[in-house]
Design a protein around this motif. Structure first.
Motif, short mmCIF file in Angstrom:
data_model
loop_
_atom_site.label_atom_id
_atom_site.label_comp_id
_atom_site.label_asym_id
_atom_site.label_seq_id
_atom_site.Cartn_x
_atom_site.Cartn_y
_atom_site.Cartn_z
N VAL A 66 0.84 -1.20 0.00
CA VAL A 66 0.00 0.00 0.00
C VAL A 66 0.88 1.25 0.00
O VAL A 66 0.65 2.18 -0.78
N TYR A 69 2.55 1.66 -3.62
CA TYR A 69 1.82 1.70 -4.88
C TYR A 69 0.42 2.32 -4.83
O TYR A 69 -0.14 2.64 -5.87
N VAL A 70 -0.17 2.45 -3.66
CA VAL A 70 -1.55 2.90 -3.58
C VAL A 70 -1.59 4.41 -3.33
O VAL A 70 -0.99 4.91 -2.39
N LYS A 74 -6.56 5.82 -7.17
CA LYS A 74 -6.19 4.53 -7.75
C LYS A 74 -7.33 3.52 -7.57
O LYS A 74 -7.94 3.45 -6.52
N VAL A 76 -8.40 -0.13 -6.91
CA VAL A 76 -7.79 -1.31 -6.31
C VAL A 76 -8.86 -2.34 -5.98
O VAL A 76 -10.02 -2.02 -5.78
N LEU A 107 -3.75 -4.20 -7.58
CA LEU A 107 -3.65 -2.89 -8.21
C LEU A 107 -4.31 -2.94 -9.57
O LEU A 107 -3.94 -3.73 -10.42
N ASN A 111 -3.91 5.71 -12.07
CA ASN A 111 -3.88 6.63 -10.94
C ASN A 111 -4.69 7.88 -11.29
O ASN A 111 -4.53 8.44 -12.35
N ASN A 117 -0.24 5.23 -15.59
CA ASN A 117 -0.15 4.20 -14.60
C ASN A 117 1.26 4.20 -14.03
O ASN A 117 2.14 3.54 -14.53
#
Length: 118
Positions: A66, A69-70, A74, A76, A107, A111, A117
């Motif tokens: 998280v 990348y989060v 985004k 998910v 993911l 974004n 991305n």
């Protein structure tokens, strides 16, 4: 069938930047809000949208994913279980919270809906 007990799967968009907490043990915990949308037609036949907000909590390696990348916006997928807890707020009022404890984050999408991305 025991894997179906208290199992939650959601796909949605992250509502705010995740907050990451480093624990004394060296482990991490991540928290973020997730919006899931449902579409339906009203009595007039017009398309309507209903949004539900969920609080997601991730621990350890999942929290590290998280953190890396989060981001807000985004899309998910989250797989985990429901956890309920209570606490006393600053005014001494007992509050109850139900959260999703994520054990897997998928993911998806882009974004912030901007087509990149990262």
């Amino acid at each position: 069938m025991s894997t179906l007990r208290n199992h939650v799967q959601l796909i949605g968009n992250v509502g705010q930047e995740p907050t990451i907490t480093n624990l004394e043990s060296g482990s991490k915990v991540a928290r973020f809000s997730l919006a899931t949308n449902e579409y339906y037609k009203n009595k007039k036949g017009e398309k309507e949208q209903s949004t539900e907000w969920h609080t997601v909590v991730a621990w350890g390696k999942t929290a590290e994913i998280v953190e890396q990348y989060v981001v807000k916006g985004k899309e998910v997928g989250v797989s985990g279980k429901l956890k309920s807890r209570s606490y006393e707020d600053k005014d001494g009022i007992k509050r109850y919270v139900t959260e999703i404890e994520a054990n897997e984050i998928l993911l998806l999408g882009t974004n912030n809906g901007n087509g990149s991305n990262e």
